[in-house]
Design an enzyme around this catalytic site. Structure first.
Site, PDB file in Angstrom:
ATOM      1  CG  HIS A 101      48.382  52.937  40.499  1.00 36.84           C
ATOM      2  ND1 HIS A 101      49.599  53.272  41.041  1.00 36.84           N
ATOM      3  CD2 HIS A 101      48.513  51.652  40.044  1.00 36.84           C
ATOM      4  CE1 HIS A 101      50.429  52.245  40.919  1.00 36.84           C
ATOM      5  NE2 HIS A 101      49.808  51.251  40.322  1.00 36.84           N
TER       6      HIS A 101
ATOM      7  CE  LYS B 251      47.746  50.989  44.084  1.00 34.97           C
ATOM      8  NZ  LYS B 251      47.406  49.594  44.365  1.00 34.97           N
TER       9      LYS B 251
HETATM   10  N1  LIG Z   1      50.644  42.357  42.122  1.00 36.89           N
HETATM   11  C1  LIG Z   1      50.194  42.897  40.981  1.00 36.89           C
HETATM   12  O1  LIG Z   1      50.776  42.734  39.896  1.00 36.89           O
HETATM   13  C2  LIG Z   1      48.945  43.715  41.015  1.00 36.89           C
HETATM   14  C3  LIG Z   1      48.270  43.870  42.179  1.00 36.89           C
HETATM   15  N2  LIG Z   1      47.081  44.536  42.191  1.00 36.89           N
HETATM   16  C4  LIG Z   1      46.391  44.546  43.465  1.00 36.89           C
HETATM   17  O2  LIG Z   1      45.322  43.601  43.375  1.00 36.89           O
HETATM   18  C5  LIG Z   1      44.260  44.020  44.213  1.00 36.89           C
HETATM   19  C6  LIG Z   1      42.960  44.041  43.406  1.00 36.89           C
HETATM   20  O3  LIG Z   1      43.017  45.060  42.446  1.00 36.89           O
HETATM   21  P1  LIG Z   1      41.751  45.361  41.497  1.00 36.89           P
HETATM   22  O4  LIG Z   1      41.373  44.133  40.762  1.00 36.89           O
HETATM   23  O5  LIG Z   1      42.078  46.596  40.752  1.00 36.89           O
HETATM   24  O6  LIG Z   1      40.656  45.686  42.603  1.00 36.89           O
HETATM   25  P2  LIG Z   1      39.063  45.478  42.516  1.00 36.89           P
HETATM   26  O7  LIG Z   1      38.498  46.264  43.648  1.00 36.89           O
HETATM   27  O8  LIG Z   1      38.587  45.755  41.132  1.00 36.89           O
HETATM   28  O9  LIG Z   1      38.880  43.923  42.781  1.00 36.89           O
HETATM   29  C7  LIG Z   1      38.924  43.323  44.049  1.00 36.89           C
HETATM   30  C8  LIG Z   1      37.885  42.222  44.047  1.00 36.89           C
HETATM   31  O10 LIG Z   1      37.977  41.511  45.287  1.00 36.89           O
HETATM   32  C9  LIG Z   1      36.650  41.261  45.707  1.00 36.89           C
HETATM   33  N3  LIG Z   1      36.537  40.976  47.131  1.00 36.89           N
HETATM   34  C10 LIG Z   1      36.343  41.837  48.147  1.00 36.89           C
HETATM   35  N4  LIG Z   1      36.209  41.174  49.294  1.00 36.89           N
HETATM   36  C11 LIG Z   1      36.296  39.851  48.995  1.00 36.89           C
HETATM   37  C12 LIG Z   1      36.210  38.663  49.760  1.00 36.89           C
HETATM   38  N5  LIG Z   1      36.024  38.704  51.082  1.00 36.89           N
HETATM   39  N6  LIG Z   1      36.356  37.478  49.130  1.00 36.89           N
HETATM   40  C13 LIG Z   1      36.549  37.431  47.797  1.00 36.89           C
HETATM   41  N7  LIG Z   1      36.627  38.537  47.012  1.00 36.89           N
HETATM   42  C14 LIG Z   1      36.506  39.724  47.610  1.00 36.89           C
HETATM   43  C15 LIG Z   1      35.898  42.535  45.323  1.00 36.89           C
HETATM   44  O11 LIG Z   1      34.482  42.322  45.346  1.00 36.89           O
HETATM   45  C16 LIG Z   1      36.444  42.773  43.936  1.00 36.89           C
HETATM   46  O12 LIG Z   1      35.729  42.078  42.949  1.00 36.89           O
HETATM   47  C17 LIG Z   1      44.678  45.372  44.788  1.00 36.89           C
HETATM   48  O13 LIG Z   1      45.253  45.171  46.065  1.00 36.89           O
HETATM   49  C18 LIG Z   1      45.732  45.849  43.814  1.00 36.89           C
HETATM   50  O14 LIG Z   1      46.643  46.762  44.377  1.00 36.89           O
HETATM   51  C19 LIG Z   1      46.526  45.071  41.085  1.00 36.89           C
HETATM   52  C20 LIG Z   1      47.176  44.971  39.892  1.00 36.89           C
HETATM   53  C21 LIG Z   1      48.453  44.310  39.760  1.00 36.89           C
HETATM   54  O1  LIG Z   2      45.917  48.664  42.083  1.00 35.35           O
HETATM   55  C1  LIG Z   2      46.499  48.559  40.980  1.00 35.35           C
HETATM   56  O2  LIG Z   2      45.938  48.802  39.904  1.00 35.35           O
HETATM   57  C2  LIG Z   2      47.905  48.124  40.984  1.00 35.35           C
HETATM   58  N1  LIG Z   2      48.422  47.764  42.120  1.00 35.35           N
HETATM   59  C3  LIG Z   2      49.722  47.229  42.311  1.00 35.35           C
HETATM   60  C4  LIG Z   2      50.501  48.040  43.314  1.00 35.35           C
HETATM   61  O3  LIG Z   2      49.920  48.554  44.301  1.00 35.35           O
HETATM   62  O4  LIG Z   2      51.725  48.144  43.173  1.00 35.35           O
HETATM   63  C5  LIG Z   2      50.451  46.922  41.043  1.00 35.35           C
HETATM   64  C6  LIG Z   2      50.117  47.771  39.864  1.00 35.35           C
HETATM   65  O5  LIG Z   2      50.862  48.944  39.927  1.00 35.35           O
HETATM   66  C7  LIG Z   2      48.634  48.020  39.694  1.00 35.35           C
END
Ligand SMILES: NC(=O)C1=CN([C@@H]2O[C@H](COP(=O)(O)OP(=O)(O)OC[C@H]3O[C@@H](n4cnc5c(N)ncnc54)[C@H](O)[C@@H]3O)[C@@H](O)[C@H]2O)C=CC1
Ligand SMILES: O=C(O)C1=N[C@H](C(=O)O)C[C@H](O)C1
Length: 280
Positions: free
Chosen positions: A166, A170
């Site tokens: 990743h 992350k």
């Molecule tokens: N299930 C899936 O398919 C996927 C899951 N993820 C997960 O999604 C999450 C976010 O990933 P990214 O967007 O890359 O992270 P990021 O750090 O770019 O975005 C997170 C956002 O949440 C905001 N945030 C923090 N505290 C907050 C609060 N109290 N209230 C509202 N917003 C708040 C941050 O300011 C930021 O804008 C991670 O846990 C990641 O692992 C990421 C990609 C795919």
């Molecule tokens: O943080 C990410 O970017 C992602 N998080 C998810 C995970 O922890 O599995 C899904 C995806 O791989 C991207």
């Protein structure tokens, strides 16, 4: 349109983040949705800015805010999509339970206590929760289960190792997806399976029971998982990789649509349910 009552009023939680921006962008171009809320942290640099503009799209008319939108007497369907941080999820859950909103949770790195709160909340609202919203990843999970079932008693033994790559930003390791792959593979291998995170020093020979996890953090990689099924004399590597984040964003929007279109009642659903890949 999501159904006869009109488009889904969509609120994105974590709207200023890498994923939140893509959900805003794709939600704006899908007539099944009407963006009504874009929530982010009270200290976010993007507070007060237009969510569409922050996402690199045309203005949406919705400002990024730390307070939830009031939907008033609007009667149409609504849904919340969450891509935030574990510590942000509790407020989001509490809000959705309070207003009775269907919720898609994509955030990874949750504690056991948070997973319990998610289950508790699912007694009153419908929730889709999955560490990966990607079609290819969920299909690969099913294939990994099949490979494990076919090889677990192979002569000489089977070694399973999970590599994930990743982007450098992350926050959690190993990825939620890697852990889910491990959980599903362990379900096939049996109860004695142990989970080993990295190796260093005089580790001794590898045991047959363990699944190894290796988390690589490089550049801007949007997510890649390789499951190595090693045997004596040959191996299989199952690799699934995102080229960009839209596989996750469109999967999350599909999950929100599924909750509304299928008129799902309270419960904790997975992407296997959304994609029609559940065993039951
Ligand atoms: N299930 C899936 O398919 C996927 C899951 N993820 C997960 O999604 C999450 C976010 O990933 P990214 O967007 O890359 O992270 P990021 O750090 O770019 O975005 C997170 C956002 O949440 C905001 N945030 C923090 N505290 C907050 C609060 N109290 N209230 C509202 N917003 C708040 C941050 O300011 C930021 O804008 C991670 O846990 C990641 O692992 C990421 C990609 C795919
Ligand atoms: O943080 C990410 O970017 C992602 N998080 C998810 C995970 O922890 O599995 C899904 C995806 O791989 C991207």
């Amino acid at each position: 349109m999501a159904d006869s009552t009109g488009p889904i009023s969509l609120t994105v939680h974590g709207a200023a983040g890498r994923m939140g921006r893509r959900v805003v962008a794709l939600g704006m171009t899908d007539s099944s949705f009407h963006l009504v809320g874009a929530i982010d942290h009270a200290q976010s640099d993007h507070l007060g800015k237009d969510a569409g503009s922050v996402a690199g799209e045309a203005p949406s008319g919705v400002e990024i805010s730390s307070t939830w939108p009031t939907l008033g007497d609007q009667t149409g369907p609504q849904a919340v999509v969450d891509f935030s941080l574990p510590e942000a999820l509790d407020d989001c859950l509490a809000h959705c339970v309070k207003v009775g909103s269907p919720l898609v949770v994509a955030t990874t790195g949750l504690t056991d206590e948070q997973k319990q709160r998610l289950s508790d909340a699912a007694a009153s609202i419908p929730i889709v929760w999955a560490p990966s919203m990607s079609l290819a990843v969920n299909l690969s999970m099913k294939i990994a289960e099949q490979i494990t079932a076919a090889l677990k008693d192979v002569s000489g033994g089977l070694d399973v190792e999970i590599l994930e790559r990743h982007h450098r930003f992350k926050a959690d390791a190993p990825s939620g997806t890697a852990l889910k792959f491990g959980e599903l593979i362990a379900g096939q291998l049996g109860e004695s399976t142990t989970h080993v995170h990295g190796r260093e020093g005089h580790t001794g020979a590898r045991t047959r029971e363990e699944i190894g996890y290796h988390a690589i953090r490089v550049g801007d990689n949007p997510g890649e998982h390789t499951i190595v099924f090693g045997m004596l004399g040959e191996k299989i590597e199952l690799n699934v990789a995102a080229s960009n984040r839209d596989c996750y964003a469109s999967g999350a929007l599909a999950a929100a649509k599924w909750l509304i279109q299928e008129n799902k009642g309270p419960g904790l659903y997975s992407m296997f349910d959304v994609l029609g890949m559940s065993d039951n």
